[in-house]
Motif scaffolding. Structure first.
Motif, PDB file in Angstrom:
ATOM      1  N   UNK A 200       0.738  -1.357  -0.100  1.00 20.65           N
ATOM      2  CA  UNK A 200       0.066  -0.047   0.094  1.00 20.65           C
ATOM      3  C   UNK A 200       0.784   1.308  -0.130  1.00 20.65           C
ATOM      4  N   UNK A 201       1.550   1.692   1.051  1.00 22.62           N
ATOM      5  CA  UNK A 201       2.315   2.554   1.234  1.00 22.62           C
ATOM      6  C   UNK A 201       3.774   2.490   1.721  1.00 22.62           C
ATOM      7  N   UNK A 202       4.701   1.457   1.026  1.00 26.90           N
ATOM      8  CA  UNK A 202       5.788   0.988   1.894  1.00 26.90           C
ATOM      9  C   UNK A 202       6.803   1.715   2.524  1.00 26.90           C
ATOM     10  N   UNK A 203       6.295   3.165   2.241  1.00 25.36           N
ATOM     11  CA  UNK A 203       7.389   4.254   2.970  1.00 25.36           C
ATOM     12  C   UNK A 203       6.778   4.455   4.476  1.00 25.36           C
ATOM     13  N   UNK A 204       5.820   3.778   4.885  1.00 20.84           N
ATOM     14  CA  UNK A 204       5.188   3.885   6.218  1.00 20.84           C
ATOM     15  C   UNK A 204       4.635   2.640   6.715  1.00 20.84           C
ATOM     16  N   UNK A 205       4.274   1.734   6.034  1.00 19.41           N
ATOM     17  CA  UNK A 205       3.805   0.372   6.551  1.00 19.41           C
ATOM     18  C   UNK A 205       4.074  -0.668   5.679  1.00 19.41           C
ATOM     19  N   UNK A 206       4.143  -2.063   5.896  1.00 21.42           N
ATOM     20  CA  UNK A 206       4.413  -3.129   5.268  1.00 21.42           C
ATOM     21  C   UNK A 206       3.054  -3.875   4.782  1.00 21.42           C
ATOM     22  N   UNK A 207       1.938  -2.980   5.044  1.00 18.43           N
ATOM     23  CA  UNK A 207       0.556  -3.681   4.706  1.00 18.43           C
ATOM     24  C   UNK A 207       0.358  -3.766   3.192  1.00 18.43           C
ATOM     25  N   UNK A 208      -0.346  -5.013   2.767  1.00 21.33           N
ATOM     26  CA  UNK A 208      -0.249  -5.311   1.583  1.00 21.33           C
ATOM     27  C   UNK A 208      -1.676  -5.962   1.091  1.00 21.33           C
ATOM     28  N   UNK A 209      -2.109  -5.848  -0.072  1.00 16.37           N
ATOM     29  CA  UNK A 209      -3.503  -6.164  -0.727  1.00 16.37           C
ATOM     30  C   UNK A 209      -2.983  -7.169  -1.958  1.00 16.37           C
ATOM     31  N   UNK A 210      -3.741  -8.225  -2.139  1.00 15.58           N
ATOM     32  CA  UNK A 210      -3.760  -8.819  -3.322  1.00 15.58           C
ATOM     33  C   UNK A 210      -5.033  -8.232  -4.180  1.00 15.58           C
ATOM     34  N   UNK A 211      -4.695  -8.342  -5.350  1.00 11.29           N
ATOM     35  CA  UNK A 211      -5.879  -7.820  -6.328  1.00 11.29           C
ATOM     36  C   UNK A 211      -6.463  -9.164  -6.839  1.00 11.29           C
TER      37      UNK A 211
END
Length: 219
Positions: free
Chosen positions: A141-152
């Motif tokens: 999502x925003x790897x400059x701030x978090x490692x959160x991720x989504x599959x599409x």
């Protein structure tokens, strides 16, 4: 070029709550980078090996849902979901976190997508009638701030009507304010304007769904 190697002994827990954690990643002596994440310490992305990184599952799944109805052109299914950090209902795709039990399924991304579509739209995906596939297995999502991720995930629904559709299945903090079924012309309009019909900005995953739809990559 090789970047700094972050080992588990160089990670300090700053905040540890049920739904959010913050870790201090000491990437060099006296130098710190902060990671806001849902993941527990033993599963953050920064300390994964190369093999673990390449095979990890996403935190959540966002769905590009195409609805095909008799006698109508295909439409993209979006909805207005309340997003607490923005304080507004934003034009959104069906999406949700991957549950722990989903990870043990043969196709965790498809399993999550099917469940989330049912919860957020009332529609039961029929795998004999409809199709479910993976567009992208993991996007940060925003790897400059978090490692959160989504599959599409891509879900193509072949429906006789929209009688099943409702927003009664929201769980927890989820709050909805109606659907938006849009054709390609409307999708292009939303892309060009950069805002929805209320003049509100939308998420990058909504933008991705709009682009995937108008480009015909879903076909």
């Amino acid at each position: 070029m090789t970047g700094p190697i972050i080992t588990k002994d160089k990670v300090e827990t700053i905040l540890d709550k049920k739904f959010i954690r913050v870790f201090d990643l000491q990437y060099e002596e006296g130098k710190h980078y902060f990671d806001a994440t849902r993941r527990p310490l033993d599963n953050i992305v920064a300390t994964k090996t190369e093999e673990e990184f390449k095979t990890m599952l996403p935190d959540a799944v966002s769905c590009v849902v195409i609805v095909e109805l008799p006698g109508k052109e295909p439409q993209l299914l979006l909805s207005y979901e309340y997003r607490y950090p923005t304080g507004r209902f934003l034009l959104s795709v069906p999406a949700g976190l991957m549950d722990p039990e989903d990870r043990d399924e043969e196709n965790p991304i498809a399993t999550t997508a099917i469940r989330e579509i049912h919860e957020e739209t009332g529609i039961v995906v029929d795998t004999k009638r409809d199709s479910v596939s993976v567009i992208n297995p993991l996007l940060f999502s925003t790897p400059g701030m978090t490692d959160e991720s989504n599959a599409l995930a891509l879900v193509i629904l072949h429906l006789d009507n929209l009688d099943e559709m409702n927003q009664k299945g929201g769980v927890g903090s989820e709050c909805f304010d109606g659907f938006s079924l849009i054709d390609k012309e409307k999708a292009r309009e939303l892309l060009k304007k950069g805002v929805d019909d209320k003049g509100h900005f939308y998420s990058v995953y909504t933008w991705s769904a709009l682009m995937y739809f108008v480009s015909d990559m879903w076909k």
